[in-house]
Design a protein around this motif. Sequence first.
Motif, short mmCIF file in Angstrom:
data_model
loop_
_atom_site.label_atom_id
_atom_site.label_comp_id
_atom_site.label_asym_id
_atom_site.label_seq_id
_atom_site.Cartn_x
_atom_site.Cartn_y
_atom_site.Cartn_z
N VAL A 1 23.09 56.69 -35.97
CA VAL A 1 23.91 56.79 -35.15
C VAL A 1 25.10 56.06 -35.10
O VAL A 1 24.60 54.31 -35.58
N ARG A 2 26.28 56.28 -36.00
CA ARG A 2 27.43 55.55 -36.07
C ARG A 2 27.33 54.71 -34.04
O ARG A 2 27.33 55.15 -32.78
N ASP A 3 27.79 53.32 -34.39
CA ASP A 3 27.98 52.38 -33.41
C ASP A 3 28.97 52.72 -32.17
O ASP A 3 28.71 52.74 -31.58
N GLN A 4 30.35 53.09 -32.95
CA GLN A 4 31.15 53.58 -32.22
C GLN A 4 31.17 54.70 -31.88
O GLN A 4 30.95 55.72 -32.21
N VAL A 5 31.91 54.91 -30.14
CA VAL A 5 31.76 56.44 -29.73
C VAL A 5 33.31 56.08 -29.15
O VAL A 5 33.80 55.33 -28.56
N ASP A 6 33.96 57.46 -29.81
CA ASP A 6 35.22 57.84 -28.49
C ASP A 6 35.50 58.44 -27.78
O ASP A 6 34.47 59.30 -27.89
N LEU A 7 35.79 58.25 -26.81
CA LEU A 7 36.44 59.01 -25.96
C LEU A 7 37.16 59.30 -25.44
O LEU A 7 38.62 58.51 -25.48
N SER A 8 36.71 60.60 -24.40
CA SER A 8 38.28 61.39 -23.80
C SER A 8 37.94 61.96 -22.61
O SER A 8 37.49 62.15 -22.43
N VAL A 9 39.20 61.81 -21.91
CA VAL A 9 38.98 61.95 -20.26
C VAL A 9 39.92 62.63 -20.24
O VAL A 9 41.37 62.99 -20.76
N ASP A 10 39.64 64.33 -20.19
CA ASP A 10 40.84 65.42 -19.26
C ASP A 10 40.67 65.33 -17.96
O ASP A 10 39.50 66.47 -18.31
N MET A 11 40.82 65.35 -17.08
CA MET A 11 40.51 65.39 -15.55
C MET A 11 41.67 65.84 -14.70
O MET A 11 42.05 65.35 -14.61
N ALA A 12 41.31 67.00 -13.93
CA ALA A 12 42.34 66.83 -12.63
C ALA A 12 41.68 66.94 -11.41
O ALA A 12 40.43 66.88 -10.93
N LEU A 13 41.86 65.68 -10.89
CA LEU A 13 41.71 65.47 -9.82
C LEU A 13 42.71 65.99 -7.85
O LEU A 13 43.35 66.09 -8.23
N LYS A 14 42.31 66.46 -6.84
CA LYS A 14 43.00 66.74 -5.57
C LYS A 14 42.63 65.58 -4.56
O LYS A 14 42.24 65.01 -4.48
N ARG A 15 43.81 65.75 -4.23
CA ARG A 15 44.39 64.98 -2.67
C ARG A 15 43.90 65.53 -1.83
O ARG A 15 43.33 66.94 -1.58
#
Length: 176
Positions: free
Chosen positions: A162-176
């Motif tokens: 398994v490749r050592d590098q991990v690409d991370l992608s965040v897409d989140m909605a937060l509410k007040r």
Amino acid sequence: MKKIVSLAAVLLAASAFAGNLTFESGSIRAHTEVFGDSSIDPVFKKAVSHLSMEDSVTSLRGVIDVNIVDFTSDNKKRDANMYETMESDKFPKASFEIKEVLSKGGENVTLKGMMSLHGVTKAMNFEGSVSEEGSKVRIKAKSTMKMSDFGINPPKMVFLTVRDQVDLSVDMALKR
């Protein structure tokens, strides 16, 4: 006594204005590859937010936590191996603490913080955007990391690694 009451009122008002943000929906995706074979794309669809934000996105601060066993891919056997590799029984959580948000113009930002994973904490930045949509705050950002930087040995199976590098992608909605 008046000073204490006044101070308490100011602190209470400030905390109410700061606006705690709770995770509503979204995902945190990871991407790596098995050399010579295929992509591995596990995803977190659950997170716990300990974030707050005042009147601007650059005031965003706090921590986002995930449970390692909530990290799933399209292969349950691979997931079980991933939990074992990440020693989820000893290190059940991963977190990212946002320490500073640098504006790059418009909604574009750099989220500077500390990633804690597998018992190791390291400085890490995410590039992306933070936007306000009514009573919601949306974070879309990307970063890369190496498993070995966090004391995780990339899994090997016979001739496949398994490749050592991990690409991370965040897409989140937060509410007040």
